[in-house]
Design a protein around this motif. Structure first.
Motif, mmCIF file in Angstrom:
data_model
loop_
_atom_site.group_PDB
_atom_site.id
_atom_site.type_symbol
_atom_site.label_atom_id
_atom_site.label_comp_id
_atom_site.label_asym_id
_atom_site.label_seq_id
_atom_site.Cartn_x
_atom_site.Cartn_y
_atom_site.Cartn_z
ATOM 1 N N PHE A 1 0.776 -1.111 -0.042
ATOM 2 C CA PHE A 1 -0.091 -0.016 0.101
ATOM 3 C C PHE A 1 0.887 1.393 0.173
ATOM 4 O O PHE A 1 0.478 2.182 -0.563
ATOM 5 C CB PHE A 1 -0.852 0.001 1.432
ATOM 6 C CG PHE A 1 -1.746 1.223 1.416
ATOM 7 C CD1 PHE A 1 -2.652 1.653 0.823
ATOM 8 C CD2 PHE A 1 -1.051 1.904 2.424
ATOM 9 C CE1 PHE A 1 -3.500 2.629 0.800
ATOM 10 C CE2 PHE A 1 -1.740 3.500 2.690
ATOM 11 C CZ PHE A 1 -3.178 3.442 1.975
ATOM 12 N N ARG A 2 1.818 1.087 0.486
ATOM 13 C CA ARG A 2 2.888 2.389 0.852
ATOM 14 C C ARG A 2 3.110 3.052 -0.702
ATOM 15 O O ARG A 2 3.126 4.402 -0.645
ATOM 16 C CB ARG A 2 3.955 2.175 1.637
ATOM 17 C CG ARG A 2 3.837 1.806 2.963
ATOM 18 C CD ARG A 2 4.762 1.318 3.816
ATOM 19 N NE ARG A 2 6.067 1.933 3.796
ATOM 20 C CZ ARG A 2 7.229 1.733 4.195
ATOM 21 N NH1 ARG A 2 7.397 0.370 4.728
ATOM 22 N NH2 ARG A 2 8.346 2.259 4.323
ATOM 23 N N PRO A 3 3.939 2.468 -1.446
ATOM 24 C CA PRO A 3 3.811 3.241 -2.859
ATOM 25 C C PRO A 3 2.644 3.714 -3.602
ATOM 26 O O PRO A 3 2.607 4.711 -4.023
ATOM 27 C CB PRO A 3 4.577 2.291 -3.870
ATOM 28 C CG PRO A 3 4.341 0.738 -2.858
ATOM 29 C CD PRO A 3 3.871 0.978 -1.655
ATOM 30 N N LEU A 4 1.644 2.999 -3.348
ATOM 31 C CA LEU A 4 0.187 3.306 -3.790
ATOM 32 C C LEU A 4 -0.290 4.753 -2.773
ATOM 33 O O LEU A 4 -0.420 5.698 -3.645
ATOM 34 C CB LEU A 4 -0.807 2.390 -3.668
ATOM 35 C CG LEU A 4 -0.892 1.317 -4.691
ATOM 36 C CD1 LEU A 4 -2.419 0.662 -4.147
ATOM 37 C CD2 LEU A 4 -1.256 1.839 -5.957
ATOM 38 N N ASN A 5 0.235 4.709 -1.701
ATOM 39 C CA ASN A 5 -0.229 6.031 -0.946
ATOM 40 C C ASN A 5 0.472 7.011 -1.159
ATOM 41 O O ASN A 5 0.168 8.281 -1.407
ATOM 42 C CB ASN A 5 0.270 5.491 0.524
ATOM 43 C CG ASN A 5 -0.311 6.515 1.483
ATOM 44 O OD1 ASN A 5 -1.563 7.196 1.390
ATOM 45 N ND2 ASN A 5 0.455 6.999 2.428
ATOM 46 N N ARG A 6 1.853 6.801 -1.818
ATOM 47 C CA ARG A 6 2.714 8.067 -2.305
ATOM 48 C C ARG A 6 2.417 8.704 -3.407
ATOM 49 O O ARG A 6 2.115 9.829 -3.555
ATOM 50 C CB ARG A 6 4.021 7.758 -2.612
ATOM 51 C CG ARG A 6 5.027 7.363 -1.093
ATOM 52 C CD ARG A 6 6.462 7.238 -1.319
ATOM 53 N NE ARG A 6 6.697 6.047 -1.968
ATOM 54 C CZ ARG A 6 6.901 4.675 -1.275
ATOM 55 N NH1 ARG A 6 6.955 4.704 0.032
ATOM 56 N NH2 ARG A 6 7.226 3.848 -1.907
ATOM 57 N N ARG A 7 1.747 7.889 -4.446
ATOM 58 C CA ARG A 7 1.056 8.099 -5.718
ATOM 59 C C ARG A 7 -0.245 9.076 -5.534
ATOM 60 O O ARG A 7 -0.549 10.030 -5.921
ATOM 61 C CB ARG A 7 0.978 7.193 -6.642
ATOM 62 C CG ARG A 7 2.275 6.415 -7.098
ATOM 63 C CD ARG A 7 1.722 5.396 -8.176
ATOM 64 N NE ARG A 7 0.989 5.789 -9.170
ATOM 65 C CZ ARG A 7 0.109 4.804 -9.737
ATOM 66 N NH1 ARG A 7 0.053 3.548 -9.568
ATOM 67 N NH2 ARG A 7 -0.574 5.179 -11.018
ATOM 68 N N PHE A 8 -0.968 8.236 -4.473
ATOM 69 C CA PHE A 8 -1.955 8.985 -4.213
ATOM 70 C C PHE A 8 -2.071 10.434 -3.582
ATOM 71 O O PHE A 8 -2.632 11.451 -3.819
ATOM 72 C CB PHE A 8 -3.218 8.246 -3.332
ATOM 73 C CG PHE A 8 -4.506 8.730 -2.683
ATOM 74 C CD1 PHE A 8 -5.577 8.365 -3.688
ATOM 75 C CD2 PHE A 8 -4.792 9.446 -1.584
ATOM 76 C CE1 PHE A 8 -6.851 8.994 -3.236
ATOM 77 C CE2 PHE A 8 -5.883 9.928 -1.160
ATOM 78 C CZ PHE A 8 -7.102 9.922 -2.063
ATOM 79 N N GLY A 9 -1.176 10.522 -2.429
ATOM 80 C CA GLY A 9 -0.806 11.783 -2.033
ATOM 81 C C GLY A 9 -0.393 12.823 -3.058
ATOM 82 O O GLY A 9 -0.631 13.945 -3.016
ATOM 83 N N ALA A 10 0.567 12.356 -3.953
ATOM 84 C CA ALA A 10 1.113 13.393 -4.837
ATOM 85 C C ALA A 10 -0.284 13.893 -5.928
ATOM 86 O O ALA A 10 -0.268 15.037 -6.283
ATOM 87 C CB ALA A 10 1.979 12.853 -5.855
ATOM 88 N N ALA A 11 -1.014 12.996 -6.131
ATOM 89 C CA ALA A 11 -2.224 13.402 -6.972
ATOM 90 C C ALA A 11 -3.129 14.253 -6.134
ATOM 91 O O ALA A 11 -3.848 15.167 -6.945
ATOM 92 C CB ALA A 11 -2.929 11.944 -7.394
ATOM 93 N N CYS A 12 -3.245 13.899 -4.873
ATOM 94 C CA CYS A 12 -4.207 14.975 -4.124
ATOM 95 C C CYS A 12 -3.531 16.169 -4.209
ATOM 96 O O CYS A 12 -4.292 17.286 -4.052
ATOM 97 C CB CYS A 12 -4.550 14.422 -2.922
ATOM 98 S SG CYS A 12 -5.693 13.163 -2.760
#
Length: 212
Positions: free
Chosen positions: A96-107
């Motif tokens: 989940f952690r790499p997905l979370n980084r991508r999601f945070g950058a998108a937000c």
């Protein structure tokens, strides 16, 4: 394998942490529980000093105390170890952690659109190409998110629902209701995501901010 159903009192306490200042009805609705039963469990938890009911700004809801946070984590750890599912949840967290980084950058890109003169300029959403790029990322991470949610809900029933809420919010976004990206007054993409993240952290006993 039939997913494990957590105890009612555990879900009531856990729901307060994951949902953040929820009403009794919201906790009950999130886990498909009887409202009166949840209210009784929360009143018992209040008597133990684990939760408190607060009111401000015209709103009221339940809040977790430090003692309640510790008790909730103790219960979740015991449940996890009894099921022998700690390695499964830890593996999902790692992916989940790499997905979370991508999601945070998108937000961040949804809220800000840097210009030559202002690197912190607010995104006024007039550049559809910029916004569409962000939305493509949110759809992409949503695919991975759905898979991880499925793995967890196959072992722990309380992880069910996140994927469906994310998909429902994304449909609203695609229909032009852009407040469903990061609105805090609804089950938006951002709110569902941070609730899932909090659920993972609570389950593993990991402090937020220590899993960059």
């Amino acid at each position: 394998m039939i997913p494990h159903a957590s105890e009612l009192e555990d879900l009531a306490l856990h729901g307060v942490r994951v949902l953040g200042f929820p009403t009794t009805a919201r906790v009950a609705g999130r886990f498909g529980l009887d409202r009166d039963a949840v209210e009784e469990m929360l009143l018992d938890a209040e008597a133990c000093g684990w939760v408190q009911r607060l009111s401000f700004g015209g709103s009221s809801g339940w809040s977790l105390t430090d003692a309640g946070r510790a008790e909730g984590e103790r219960r979740l750890a015991a449940e996890l170890d009894a099921l022998g599912a700690r390695d499964v949840v830890a593996d999902v967290h790692a992916r989940f952690r790499p997905l979370n980084r991508r999601f945070g950058a998108a937000c961040t890109d949804w809220q800000l659109r840097p210009t030559r003169l202002d690197p912190l300029a607010s995104n006024d959403h007039t550049d559809w190409r910029w916004d569409e790029r962000v939305l493509r990322t949110l759809r992409s991470v949503g695919d991975g998110f759905t898979g991880l949610c499925g793995e967890l809900s196959g072992r722990l029933a309380r992880f069910g629902g996140y994927a469906g809420l994310y998909a429902a919010a994304l449909r609203r976004v695609d229909a032009g209701e852009r407040g469903w990206v990061d609105g805090h007054d609804r089950d938006s993409l951002h709110l569902v995501w941070i609730q899932f993240h909090e659920d993972l952290l609570a389950t593993l006993g990991v402090e937020r901010g220590t899993d960059p």
